[in-house]
Design a protein around this motif. Structure first.
Motif, PDB file in Angstrom:
ATOM      1  N   ARG A 152       0.827  -1.210   0.000  1.00 58.00           N
ATOM      2  CA  ARG A 152       0.000   0.000   0.000  1.00 58.00           C
ATOM      3  C   ARG A 152       0.859   1.257   0.000  1.00 58.00           C
ATOM      4  O   ARG A 152       0.519   2.250  -0.606  1.00 58.00           O
ATOM      5  CB  ARG A 152      -0.939   0.024   1.214  1.00 58.00           C
ATOM      6  CG  ARG A 152      -1.972  -1.069   1.186  1.00 58.00           C
ATOM      7  CD  ARG A 152      -2.972  -0.834   0.052  1.00 58.00           C
ATOM      8  NE  ARG A 152      -3.811  -1.982  -0.158  1.00 58.00           N
ATOM      9  CZ  ARG A 152      -3.759  -2.784  -1.218  1.00 58.00           C
ATOM     10  NH1 ARG A 152      -2.881  -2.571  -2.167  1.00 58.00           N
ATOM     11  NH2 ARG A 152      -4.561  -3.791  -1.339  1.00 58.00           N
ATOM     12  N   ARG A 153       2.006   1.204   0.727  1.00 58.41           N
ATOM     13  CA  ARG A 153       2.871   2.370   0.829  1.00 58.41           C
ATOM     14  C   ARG A 153       4.233   1.959   1.356  1.00 58.41           C
ATOM     15  O   ARG A 153       4.311   1.138   2.266  1.00 58.41           O
ATOM     16  CB  ARG A 153       2.267   3.393   1.783  1.00 58.41           C
ATOM     17  CG  ARG A 153       3.254   4.371   2.330  1.00 58.41           C
ATOM     18  CD  ARG A 153       3.007   5.834   2.223  1.00 58.41           C
ATOM     19  NE  ARG A 153       2.042   6.371   1.348  1.00 58.41           N
ATOM     20  CZ  ARG A 153       2.342   7.023   0.196  1.00 58.41           C
ATOM     21  NH1 ARG A 153       3.585   7.120  -0.215  1.00 58.41           N
ATOM     22  NH2 ARG A 153       1.404   7.560  -0.520  1.00 58.41           N
ATOM     23  N   VAL A 154       5.265   2.497   0.767  1.00 55.91           N
ATOM     24  CA  VAL A 154       6.596   2.409   1.361  1.00 55.91           C
ATOM     25  C   VAL A 154       6.612   3.548   2.384  1.00 55.91           C
ATOM     26  O   VAL A 154       6.580   4.722   2.011  1.00 55.91           O
ATOM     27  CB  VAL A 154       7.711   2.566   0.313  1.00 55.91           C
ATOM     28  CG1 VAL A 154       9.077   2.544   0.995  1.00 55.91           C
ATOM     29  CG2 VAL A 154       7.612   1.458  -0.731  1.00 55.91           C
ATOM     30  N   VAL A 155       6.604   3.199   3.653  1.00 56.36           N
ATOM     31  CA  VAL A 155       6.490   4.199   4.714  1.00 56.36           C
ATOM     32  C   VAL A 155       7.833   4.876   4.969  1.00 56.36           C
ATOM     33  O   VAL A 155       7.916   6.094   5.098  1.00 56.36           O
ATOM     34  CB  VAL A 155       5.969   3.540   6.021  1.00 56.36           C
ATOM     35  CG1 VAL A 155       5.929   4.545   7.160  1.00 56.36           C
ATOM     36  CG2 VAL A 155       4.595   2.914   5.790  1.00 56.36           C
ATOM     37  N   ARG A 156       8.896   4.065   5.039  1.00 57.04           N
ATOM     38  CA  ARG A 156      10.203   4.605   5.405  1.00 57.04           C
ATOM     39  C   ARG A 156      11.315   3.759   4.800  1.00 57.04           C
ATOM     40  O   ARG A 156      11.202   2.539   4.746  1.00 57.04           O
ATOM     41  CB  ARG A 156      10.355   4.581   6.926  1.00 57.04           C
ATOM     42  CG  ARG A 156      11.681   5.068   7.426  1.00 57.04           C
ATOM     43  CD  ARG A 156      11.812   4.860   8.941  1.00 57.04           C
ATOM     44  NE  ARG A 156      13.081   5.310   9.403  1.00 57.04           N
ATOM     45  CZ  ARG A 156      14.226   4.629   9.301  1.00 57.04           C
ATOM     46  NH1 ARG A 156      14.238   3.430   8.746  1.00 57.04           N
ATOM     47  NH2 ARG A 156      15.356   5.118   9.740  1.00 57.04           N
ATOM     48  N   LEU A 157      12.378   4.419   4.364  1.00 58.27           N
ATOM     49  CA  LEU A 157      13.621   3.746   4.018  1.00 58.27           C
ATOM     50  C   LEU A 157      14.705   4.277   4.943  1.00 58.27           C
ATOM     51  O   LEU A 157      14.723   5.463   5.262  1.00 58.27           O
ATOM     52  CB  LEU A 157      14.032   4.029   2.571  1.00 58.27           C
ATOM     53  CG  LEU A 157      13.154   3.468   1.461  1.00 58.27           C
ATOM     54  CD1 LEU A 157      13.728   3.852   0.094  1.00 58.27           C
ATOM     55  CD2 LEU A 157      12.998   1.965   1.566  1.00 58.27           C
ATOM     56  N   GLY A 158      15.577   3.393   5.354  1.00 52.63           N
ATOM     57  CA  GLY A 158      16.754   3.781   6.122  1.00 52.63           C
ATOM     58  C   GLY A 158      17.983   3.423   5.321  1.00 52.63           C
ATOM     59  O   GLY A 158      18.090   2.299   4.824  1.00 52.63           O
ATOM     60  N   GLY A 159      18.883   4.370   5.162  1.00 49.79           N
ATOM     61  CA  GLY A 159      20.096   4.125   4.392  1.00 49.79           C
ATOM     62  C   GLY A 159      21.332   4.325   5.234  1.00 49.79           C
ATOM     63  O   GLY A 159      21.429   5.286   5.991  1.00 49.79           O
ATOM     64  N   PHE A 160      22.254   3.393   5.107  1.00 48.01           N
ATOM     65  CA  PHE A 160      23.529   3.455   5.814  1.00 48.01           C
ATOM     66  C   PHE A 160      24.625   3.452   4.772  1.00 48.01           C
ATOM     67  O   PHE A 160      24.619   2.620   3.869  1.00 48.01           O
ATOM     68  CB  PHE A 160      23.672   2.250   6.749  1.00 48.01           C
ATOM     69  CG  PHE A 160      22.548   2.145   7.730  1.00 48.01           C
ATOM     70  CD1 PHE A 160      22.616   2.797   8.947  1.00 48.01           C
ATOM     71  CD2 PHE A 160      21.408   1.413   7.421  1.00 48.01           C
ATOM     72  CE1 PHE A 160      21.560   2.713   9.850  1.00 48.01           C
ATOM     73  CE2 PHE A 160      20.355   1.327   8.310  1.00 48.01           C
ATOM     74  CZ  PHE A 160      20.429   1.980   9.532  1.00 48.01           C
ATOM     75  N   MET A 161      25.555   4.373   4.897  1.00 56.80           N
ATOM     76  CA  MET A 161      26.651   4.480   3.955  1.00 56.80           C
ATOM     77  C   MET A 161      27.980   4.367   4.673  1.00 56.80           C
ATOM     78  O   MET A 161      28.248   5.138   5.595  1.00 56.80           O
ATOM     79  CB  MET A 161      26.604   5.821   3.224  1.00 56.80           C
ATOM     80  CG  MET A 161      25.687   5.790   2.054  1.00 56.80           C
ATOM     81  SD  MET A 161      24.483   7.083   2.234  1.00 56.80           S
ATOM     82  CE  MET A 161      23.046   6.257   1.685  1.00 56.80           C
ATOM     83  N   ALA A 162      28.800   3.398   4.268  1.00 53.37           N
ATOM     84  CA  ALA A 162      30.171   3.310   4.767  1.00 53.37           C
ATOM     85  C   ALA A 162      30.954   4.381   4.016  1.00 53.37           C
ATOM     86  O   ALA A 162      31.039   4.345   2.789  1.00 53.37           O
ATOM     87  CB  ALA A 162      30.750   1.927   4.528  1.00 53.37           C
ATOM     88  N   CYS A 163      31.496   5.334   4.756  1.00 50.95           N
ATOM     89  CA  CYS A 163      32.115   6.477   4.100  1.00 50.95           C
ATOM     90  C   CYS A 163      33.232   7.079   4.942  1.00 50.95           C
ATOM     91  O   CYS A 163      33.373   6.763   6.128  1.00 50.95           O
ATOM     92  CB  CYS A 163      31.061   7.534   3.787  1.00 50.95           C
ATOM     93  SG  CYS A 163      30.164   8.128   5.230  1.00 50.95           S
ATOM     94  N   THR A 164      33.976   7.951   4.306  1.00 53.38           N
ATOM     95  CA  THR A 164      35.024   8.675   5.004  1.00 53.38           C
ATOM     96  C   THR A 164      34.382   9.722   5.911  1.00 53.38           C
ATOM     97  O   THR A 164      33.232  10.130   5.685  1.00 53.38           O
ATOM     98  CB  THR A 164      35.956   9.363   3.993  1.00 53.38           C
ATOM     99  OG1 THR A 164      35.182  10.264   3.195  1.00 53.38           O
ATOM    100  CG2 THR A 164      36.658   8.338   3.097  1.00 53.38           C
ATOM    101  N   PRO A 165      35.089  10.179   6.939  1.00 50.28           N
ATOM    102  CA  PRO A 165      34.517  11.166   7.858  1.00 50.28           C
ATOM    103  C   PRO A 165      34.106  12.485   7.191  1.00 50.28           C
ATOM    104  O   PRO A 165      33.184  13.151   7.665  1.00 50.28           O
ATOM    105  CB  PRO A 165      35.636  11.412   8.869  1.00 50.28           C
ATOM    106  CG  PRO A 165      36.471  10.184   8.825  1.00 50.28           C
ATOM    107  CD  PRO A 165      36.401   9.704   7.398  1.00 50.28           C
TER     108      PRO A 165
END
Length: 155
Positions: free
Chosen positions: A91-104
């Motif tokens: 019915r709906r994508v309520v939330r996505l959470g994204g995590f990125m491995a990255c430099t400071p």
């Protein structure tokens, strides 16, 4: 008449993989009421990471965007598996959470996460628009650059 989710996937040239099995003591999805939570998905393509390394060091933003898209494809595969193959129940994508491995000093988290967000809308139409969080982290499992989780309302 608007296109179905399956028709949109075909138009986008996306073939969903089989939902990946968990690699530790967790469930890939958990449903409570009408909310389906999808555990974090890595950018696996044909069982292998699309990219490894950190954004802002070994990987470009464009590679991060591709990785975020691959993560979202795996999120949709998990949803399909949890719903016995019936993506019309979303019915709906309520939330996505994204995590990125990255430099400071990396600050393009939002641009990279748009890879997943834009694909969510392309697949689910307006029902794919969502709230989201995007966070930079020092590392992710298997040296993946991106991981995406989801919360979806289902019928």
């Amino acid at each position: 008449m608007s296109a179905t989710v399956e028709q949109r996937l075909a138009e986008l040239g996306i073939t969903l993989p089989k939902a990946a099995a968990p690699v530790a003591n967790y469930r890939p999805t958990m449903q409570t009421g009408q909310i389906l939570v999808v555990s974090g998905q890595l950018p696996l393509v044909d069982g292998k990471l699309l990219y490894t390394g950190k954004l802002g060091k070994e990987l470009s933003n464009e590679q991060g965007i591709e990785a975020a898209r691959a993560c979202l494809v795996n999120v949709v595969a998990q949803i399909k598996g949890a719903l016995d193959g019936d993506l019309s129940r979303v019915r709906r994508v309520v939330r996505l959470g994204g995590f990125m491995a990255c430099t400071p000093d990396f600050t393009d988290h939002a641009a990279v996460m748009n890879g997943a967000s834009d694909l969510s809308v392309a697949i689910f139409g307006e029902a794919g628009a969502h709230a989201r969080s995007t966070v930079g982290v020092p590392s992710l499992p298997l040296n993946a650059p991106v991981e995406v989780e989801a919360m979806v309302e289902v019928a």
